[in-house]
Design an enzyme around this catalytic site. Structure first.
Site, PDB file in Angstrom:
ATOM      1  N   CYS A 225       0.838  -1.207   0.000  1.00 43.89           N
ATOM      2  CA  CYS A 225       0.000   0.000   0.000  1.00 43.89           C
ATOM      3  C   CYS A 225       0.874   1.260   0.000  1.00 43.89           C
ATOM      4  O   CYS A 225       1.533   1.554  -0.999  1.00 43.89           O
ATOM      5  CB  CYS A 225      -0.979  -0.039   1.166  1.00 43.89           C
ATOM      6  SG  CYS A 225      -2.312   1.170   0.995  1.00 43.89           S
ATOM      7  N   TYR A 226       0.927   2.010   1.102  1.00 45.08           N
ATOM      8  CA  TYR A 226       1.805   3.176   1.160  1.00 45.08           C
ATOM      9  C   TYR A 226       3.252   2.760   0.898  1.00 45.08           C
ATOM     10  O   TYR A 226       4.029   3.511   0.298  1.00 45.08           O
ATOM     11  CB  TYR A 226       1.690   3.848   2.527  1.00 45.08           C
ATOM     12  CG  TYR A 226       2.606   5.035   2.714  1.00 45.08           C
ATOM     13  CD1 TYR A 226       2.308   6.267   2.140  1.00 45.08           C
ATOM     14  CD2 TYR A 226       3.774   4.925   3.463  1.00 45.08           C
ATOM     15  CE1 TYR A 226       3.155   7.361   2.308  1.00 45.08           C
ATOM     16  CE2 TYR A 226       4.622   6.005   3.637  1.00 45.08           C
ATOM     17  CZ  TYR A 226       4.305   7.221   3.054  1.00 45.08           C
ATOM     18  OH  TYR A 226       5.156   8.302   3.212  1.00 45.08           O
TER      19      TYR A 226
ATOM     20  N   SER B 137       4.307 -15.811  32.559  1.00 42.17           N
ATOM     21  CA  SER B 137       5.395 -15.880  33.546  1.00 42.17           C
ATOM     22  C   SER B 137       5.726 -17.326  33.890  1.00 42.17           C
ATOM     23  O   SER B 137       6.866 -17.651  34.223  1.00 42.17           O
ATOM     24  CB  SER B 137       5.045 -15.092  34.807  1.00 42.17           C
ATOM     25  OG  SER B 137       3.917 -15.632  35.456  1.00 42.17           O
ATOM     26  N   SER B 138       4.731 -18.218  33.783  1.00 43.05           N
ATOM     27  CA  SER B 138       4.962 -19.640  34.081  1.00 43.05           C
ATOM     28  C   SER B 138       5.914 -20.266  33.069  1.00 43.05           C
ATOM     29  O   SER B 138       6.865 -20.969  33.434  1.00 43.05           O
ATOM     30  CB  SER B 138       3.640 -20.402  34.085  1.00 43.05           C
ATOM     31  OG  SER B 138       2.748 -19.872  35.033  1.00 43.05           O
TER      32      SER B 138
ATOM     33  N   SER C 213       3.587 -14.679  38.291  1.00 42.51           N
ATOM     34  CA  SER C 213       2.228 -14.273  38.674  1.00 42.51           C
ATOM     35  C   SER C 213       1.281 -15.463  38.777  1.00 42.51           C
ATOM     36  O   SER C 213       0.229 -15.370  39.400  1.00 42.51           O
ATOM     37  CB  SER C 213       1.678 -13.302  37.635  1.00 42.51           C
ATOM     38  OG  SER C 213       1.430 -13.974  36.406  1.00 42.51           O
ATOM     39  N   GLY C 214       1.663 -16.563  38.131  1.00 34.05           N
ATOM     40  CA  GLY C 214       0.770 -17.715  38.058  1.00 34.05           C
ATOM     41  C   GLY C 214       0.104 -17.831  36.707  1.00 34.05           C
ATOM     42  O   GLY C 214      -0.508 -18.860  36.388  1.00 34.05           O
ATOM     43  N   GLY C 215       0.215 -16.783  35.883  1.00 36.90           N
ATOM     44  CA  GLY C 215      -0.321 -16.818  34.530  1.00 36.90           C
ATOM     45  C   GLY C 215       0.579 -17.611  33.602  1.00 36.90           C
ATOM     46  O   GLY C 215       1.725 -17.924  33.937  1.00 36.90           O
TER      47      GLY C 215
END
Length: 400
Positions: free
Chosen positions: A78-79, A225-226, A220-222
């Site tokens: 495009c551009y 990060s795990s 964090s447990g997410g």
């Protein structure tokens, strides 16, 4: 590696995502920095993104034309096509009409590697432009046209320079992925790195960044990060300590669940830090959500600094992923959506070298790595709960 030069397009990061899906590393760079970085890092190919400007505008974003003489394949979108046409001596002018939406492109006689293995000579594409190239630069030939754009695609097969007026990165364009795949593999000669090879690449990065030093991980447990913690532990073993900070702003039962998962299932060296009083004190009389994010970001880093000092660690591992970077205004021409506590929420001065092994990955890519690592299914699909937790969900001041 494929460089994507960002001219301010809404879909620059989507181009990067498409390239990453092929198992190839994209790197988004700014126009002013592009030439020096290209010379230094020697990518296999360059993509010029779209953008909202005109090449003739006062504040037009352009790139040093020397990039066209480096012998590296280039694709202008495009551009980006207009930039190619303008800088190489063609003519860019207003089109017959502005276009935003679907149209059909007709592939012209002759073959281009860019359209290899595409079964149709006419197919749907997505346009978003007001200017177009009306006269081609010397050495370029038209390879595609629409009812309103004569040079909707052009190329110099010899120099491996290509321009397309439509957006192959969006799902509205038929065969868009095939066109990008042709550029990345058949023209640039890249090779994919997927699955176990991607894990090896991340581990190699961690070893280079950490060496024999001690490191702490913000856990964090997410899933992000795990995975960061798990891979780092595989690389440096006992030199890693994982810190989980109980801010008092967690979901019910969160801390107990994290302790059970990481001590009993993943066998990671976990230390739980009770910091409820510190966080509530820091948040006193803070009302605005964006300010809360920054306060929490600084509190996290100060707690990690204090604890890391006790064990002599100067490296902090974070589970930052690419959407965190994007939403925190990842490039100069982007807009900030919100501050992530682990990106723009970090204080300017702190005592760590920060290592982010997943920084260039998306959430679904991290989940796929977790599957490769045989993570428990409940962890892989665990509902996202960002670090600022309940603080930004509570309207007004956070109190006990």
């Amino acid at each position: 590696m494929i460089y994507i030069i960002d001219f301010g397009s809404q879909t620059t990061h989507l181009i990067g995502r498409r390239v990453r899906d092929f198992g190839v590393r994209p790197e988004i760079v700014l126009p002013k920095e592009a030439l020096s970085l290209i010379k230094k890092n020697k990518p296999k190919g360059i993509i010029l993104s779209g953008g909202p400007s005109s090449v003739y505008g006062e504040k037009a974003l352009l790139v040093d034309k020397k990039i066209f003489s480096l012998g590296i394949p280039i694709l202008g979108i495009c551009y980006g096509l207009e930039v190619v046409g303008h800088l190489l001596g063609g003519k860019v002018a207003s089109g017959k009409k502005k276009e935003y939406g679907p149209t059909s492109i007709k592939i012209l006689a002759g073959t281009s590697v860019l359209f290899k293995n595409i079964p149709k000579k006419k197919f749907k594409v997505w346009m978003s432009h007001f200017d177009q190239v009306v006269e081609l630069p010397k050495g370029m030939v038209g390879i595609g046209s629409t009812d309103t754009v004569k040079y909707a695609a052009f190329s110099s097969e010899e120099k491996k320079i290509y321009g397309i007026m439509f957006h192959p990165e969006v799902h509205h364009t038929e065969y868009g992925k095939e066109i990008l795949r042709n550029f990345v593999f058949n023209i640039c000669g890249e090779k994919p790195v997927l699955g176990k090879e991607k894990i090896k690449e991340i581990k190699k990065f961690l070893k280079q960044e950490i060496g024999d030093e001690k490191a702490v991980c913000a856990l964090s447990g997410g899933i992000d990060s795990s995975v960061s913690s798990y891979l780092t532990h595989q690389v440096i073993g006992k030199n890693l300590t994982c810190y989980y900070v109980d801010t008092g702003l967690m979901r019910e039962g969160e801390t107990k669940e994290v302790i059970n998962t990481f001590k009993n299932k993943l066998k990671l060296p976990l230390v739980v830090i009770k910091a409820k009083k510190e966080f509530l004190k820091a948040l006193k009389r803070v009302i605005e959500p964006e300010k809360k994010r920054k306060v929490i970001g600084e509190m996290f880093i100060r707690v990690f600094e204090r604890e890391a000092k006790k064990i002599g660690a100067k490296i902090l591992i974070q589970g930052t992923i690419y959407p965190d970077v994007i939403e925190s205004k990842g490039t100069r021409h982007a807009e900030k959506i919100k501050t992530h506590h682990n990106v723009a929420g970090l204080p300017e001065k702190h005592g760590f070298k920060i290592v982010e092994p997943l920084r260039m990955l998306y959430k679904d890519e991290v989940r796929q790595i977790a599957r490769e690592l045989k993570f428990p299914q409940e962890m892989i699909v665990r509902h996202v709960f960002p670090g600022p937790g309940l603080a930004v969900r509570i309207i007004g001041e956070v109190t006990e």
